[in-house]
Motif scaffolding. Structure first.
Motif, PDB file in Angstrom:
ATOM      1  N   VAL A  10       0.832  -1.281  -0.165  1.00 12.52           N
ATOM      2  CA  VAL A  10       0.356  -0.144  -0.403  1.00 12.52           C
ATOM      3  C   VAL A  10       0.900   1.715   0.388  1.00 12.52           C
ATOM      4  N   ILE A  11       1.689   1.536   0.841  1.00 10.66           N
ATOM      5  CA  ILE A  11       2.619   2.564   0.972  1.00 10.66           C
ATOM      6  C   ILE A  11       3.317   2.504  -0.803  1.00 10.66           C
ATOM      7  N   GLY A  12       3.934   1.763  -0.883  1.00 13.81           N
ATOM      8  CA  GLY A  12       5.009   1.171  -1.752  1.00 13.81           C
ATOM      9  C   GLY A  12       3.686   1.940  -3.898  1.00 13.81           C
ATOM     10  N   ILE A  13       1.812   1.683  -3.177  1.00 15.34           N
ATOM     11  CA  ILE A  13       1.055   2.327  -4.662  1.00 15.34           C
ATOM     12  C   ILE A  13       1.181   3.645  -4.207  1.00 15.34           C
ATOM     13  N   LEU A  14       0.759   4.354  -2.562  1.00 15.40           N
ATOM     14  CA  LEU A  14       0.968   5.652  -2.226  1.00 15.40           C
ATOM     15  C   LEU A  14       1.737   6.215  -3.022  1.00 15.40           C
ATOM     16  N   ALA A  15       3.113   5.506  -2.917  1.00 15.38           N
ATOM     17  CA  ALA A  15       4.668   6.676  -3.143  1.00 15.38           C
ATOM     18  C   ALA A  15       4.480   6.783  -4.376  1.00 15.38           C
ATOM     19  N   VAL A  16       4.625   5.493  -5.388  1.00 13.14           N
ATOM     20  CA  VAL A  16       4.431   5.790  -7.157  1.00 13.14           C
ATOM     21  C   VAL A  16       3.201   7.226  -7.549  1.00 13.14           C
ATOM     22  N   LEU A  17       1.738   6.468  -6.215  1.00 10.42           N
ATOM     23  CA  LEU A  17       0.965   7.756  -7.552  1.00 10.42           C
ATOM     24  C   LEU A  17       1.425   9.498  -7.204  1.00 10.42           C
ATOM     25  N   ALA A  18       2.012   9.467  -6.556  1.00 11.80           N
ATOM     26  CA  ALA A  18       3.075  10.772  -5.754  1.00 11.80           C
ATOM     27  C   ALA A  18       3.776  11.122  -6.825  1.00 11.80           C
ATOM     28  N   ILE A  19       4.755  10.017  -7.071  1.00 13.76           N
ATOM     29  CA  ILE A  19       5.618  10.998  -7.446  1.00 13.76           C
ATOM     30  C   ILE A  19       4.913  10.850  -8.983  1.00 13.76           C
ATOM     31  N   ILE A  20       3.939  10.247  -9.958  1.00  6.81           N
ATOM     32  CA  ILE A  20       3.643  10.328 -11.106  1.00  6.81           C
ATOM     33  C   ILE A  20       3.681  11.544 -11.227  1.00  6.81           C
ATOM     34  N   PHE A  21       2.871  12.450  -9.875  1.00  9.37           N
ATOM     35  CA  PHE A  21       2.070  13.640 -10.181  1.00  9.37           C
ATOM     36  C   PHE A  21       3.118  14.433 -10.129  1.00  9.37           C
ATOM     37  N   LEU A  22       4.009  14.273  -9.918  1.00 11.05           N
ATOM     38  CA  LEU A  22       4.736  15.160  -9.329  1.00 11.05           C
ATOM     39  C   LEU A  22       6.176  14.836 -10.970  1.00 11.05           C
ATOM     40  N   ALA A  23       5.856  13.881 -10.909  1.00 14.62           N
ATOM     41  CA  ALA A  23       7.073  13.719 -12.559  1.00 14.62           C
ATOM     42  C   ALA A  23       6.381  14.513 -13.761  1.00 14.62           C
ATOM     43  N   GLY A  24       4.686  14.204 -13.590  1.00 12.86           N
ATOM     44  CA  GLY A  24       4.109  14.728 -14.692  1.00 12.86           C
ATOM     45  C   GLY A  24       4.144  16.651 -15.255  1.00 12.86           C
ATOM     46  N   TYR A  25       4.299  17.096 -13.645  1.00  9.01           N
ATOM     47  CA  TYR A  25       4.376  18.341 -13.542  1.00  9.01           C
ATOM     48  C   TYR A  25       5.587  18.901 -14.549  1.00  9.01           C
ATOM     49  N   PHE A  26       7.274  18.159 -13.678  1.00  4.99           N
ATOM     50  CA  PHE A  26       7.891  18.585 -14.651  1.00  4.99           C
ATOM     51  C   PHE A  26       8.077  18.104 -15.810  1.00  4.99           C
ATOM     52  N   LEU A  27       7.856  17.111 -16.243  1.00  6.72           N
ATOM     53  CA  LEU A  27       8.457  16.514 -17.164  1.00  6.72           C
ATOM     54  C   LEU A  27       7.637  17.027 -18.392  1.00  6.72           C
ATOM     55  N   ILE A  28       5.519  17.511 -18.352  1.00  5.85           N
ATOM     56  CA  ILE A  28       5.293  18.669 -18.677  1.00  5.85           C
ATOM     57  C   ILE A  28       5.937  19.944 -18.904  1.00  5.85           C
ATOM     58  N   SER A  29       6.281  20.369 -18.129  1.00  9.47           N
ATOM     59  CA  SER A  29       7.442  21.372 -18.783  1.00  9.47           C
ATOM     60  C   SER A  29       8.402  21.854 -19.394  1.00  9.47           C
ATOM     61  N   ASN A  30       8.842  20.417 -18.830  1.00  8.31           N
ATOM     62  CA  ASN A  30      10.189  20.125 -19.860  1.00  8.31           C
ATOM     63  C   ASN A  30       9.876  20.196 -21.394  1.00  8.31           C
ATOM     64  N   ALA A  31       8.943  19.691 -21.535  1.00  2.67           N
ATOM     65  CA  ALA A  31       8.490  19.416 -22.665  1.00  2.67           C
ATOM     66  C   ALA A  31       8.698  20.550 -23.050  1.00  2.67           C
ATOM     67  N   LEU A  32       7.440  21.185 -22.942  1.00  9.06           N
ATOM     68  CA  LEU A  32       6.742  22.741 -23.570  1.00  9.06           C
ATOM     69  C   LEU A  32       8.063  23.447 -23.602  1.00  9.06           C
ATOM     70  N   LYS A  33       8.961  23.357 -22.649  1.00  5.20           N
ATOM     71  CA  LYS A  33      10.247  24.290 -22.657  1.00  5.20           C
ATOM     72  C   LYS A  33      10.964  23.844 -24.292  1.00  5.20           C
ATOM     73  N   GLY A  34      10.887  22.078 -24.546  1.00  6.06           N
ATOM     74  CA  GLY A  34      11.742  21.457 -25.825  1.00  6.06           C
ATOM     75  C   GLY A  34      13.113  21.230 -24.669  1.00  6.06           C
ATOM     76  N   GLU A  35      12.944  20.789 -23.873  1.00  5.45           N
ATOM     77  CA  GLU A  35      14.577  20.147 -23.464  1.00  5.45           C
ATOM     78  C   GLU A  35      14.727  18.671 -23.622  1.00  5.45           C
ATOM     79  N   LYS A  36      15.679  18.129 -23.691  1.00  4.50           N
ATOM     80  CA  LYS A  36      15.513  16.339 -23.686  1.00  4.50           C
ATOM     81  C   LYS A  36      17.006  16.513 -22.622  1.00  4.50           C
ATOM     82  N   ILE A  37      16.570  15.169 -22.265  1.00  2.23           N
ATOM     83  CA  ILE A  37      17.551  14.182 -20.972  1.00  2.23           C
ATOM     84  C   ILE A  37      18.853  13.692 -21.881  1.00  2.23           C
ATOM     85  N   GLN A  38      20.323  14.196 -21.846  1.00  6.63           N
ATOM     86  CA  GLN A  38      20.903  13.765 -22.986  1.00  6.63           C
ATOM     87  C   GLN A  38      21.486  12.833 -21.051  1.00  6.63           C
ATOM     88  N   VAL A  39      21.427  11.020 -22.063  1.00  8.09           N
ATOM     89  CA  VAL A  39      21.582  10.086 -21.409  1.00  8.09           C
ATOM     90  C   VAL A  39      23.123   9.507 -20.851  1.00  8.09           C
TER      91      VAL A  39
END
Length: 281
Positions: A10-39
């Protein structure tokens, strides 16, 4: 701390959901800026700092969350150490989904226990592991300030800080959000995590145990070894063993190759994981 399997899930599921929404904000922000992660090149030489002095019987405290207590990494590391002739005293303070900033907060219930441990006991090493989402996209705001606070306390306790770099999710981030398909590959996620751990370890002149990079190397060289649990986030027994081998290599400045303890893995698999960890330098 003992927890039922259900509570951990249960803790793991809640953590993943929180991370998904947090990641979504940053990833959309980066996508709009046209940023690409250099692996990054996960096979590059890391030039890891070595311990000031290799101790045969170090006092070690683990601070972390489910990535540490899943499969009981502290005990696996202790047994591996004993197999190599070392006798560490190993303690853990872990809580599901916990961030370093919670451990650094004396007003937090678990944080108060961390403060007590660091203020009233001496440690040779304190191994710190950040929440996956924070170490990926929230490091400067959350991880770094907490790491600085904890490192200062660890030094006062006569110890050395050790940052345990964890691993990206097996499939990385991939989910729909606001009509967009948000995707962050395993390699991209691990690159961000690695850079953040490397940066703070370098700033504080602390030890770094790059288990996440070992995961990337192992999955490339030995794809037949399953390093992730069925949830794709937490480590499998093999993944936990690999992380323990990396800690062994870093803390003792000695290869874990050919150690007898295999944590109930078959000998061939354990040998491969030992070799991967031995190459982490």
């Amino acid at each position: 701390m003992k927890r039922s399997r259900l509570v951990k899930i249960v803790i793991g599921i809640l953590a993943v959901l929180a991370i998904i929404f947090l990641a979504g904000y940053f990833l959309i922000s980066n996508a709009l800026k046209g940023e690409k992660i250099q692996v990054m090149d996960f096979d590059q030489e890391l030039n890891l700092r070595k311990p000031v002095q290799v101790k045969t019987d170090p006092a070690i405290l683990f601070l972390g969350n489910s990535m540490t207590y899943f499969n009981d990494l502290p005990t696996v590391f202790m047994n591996l150490s004993q197999s190599g002739g070392f006798e560490p005293e190993v303690y853990e303070l872990t809580e599901g989904s916990y961030r370093l900033e919670y451990f650094a907060d004396e007003t937090d219930e678990v944080g108060a226990q961390a403060w007590d441990a660091l203020k009233n006991y001496d440690w040779d090493y304190v191994i710190m592991q950040e929440q996956s989402g924070i170490s990926t996209i929230g490091a400067e705001e959350h991880m770094y300030p907490a790491a600085r606070t904890l490192d200062s306390m660890i030094r006062e306790a006569n110890g050395e800080s050790v940052f345990l770099m964890t691993w990206a999710y097996k499939e990385g981030f991939s989910f729909p959000l606001l009509g967009l398909e948000i995707k962050n590959s395993r390699e991209e996620m691990q690159t961000q995590m690695a850079q953040n751990y490397i940066n703070i370890a370098s700033e504080l002149d602390a030890l770094l145990a790059p288990a996440g990079i070992a995961f990337m190397r192992c999955s490339s060289e030995y794809p037949e070894i399953e390093l992730w649990d069925e949830d794709g986030n937490h480590p499998s027994p093999a993944g936990t063993y690999l992380a323990a081998c990396v800690l062994y290599q870093v803390l003792y400045d000695q290869s874990p190759s050919e150690l007898d303890y295999t944590a109930e893995l078959d000998r061939q698999t354990a040998s491969k994981l030992q070799l991967v960890a031995a190459g982490i330098r």
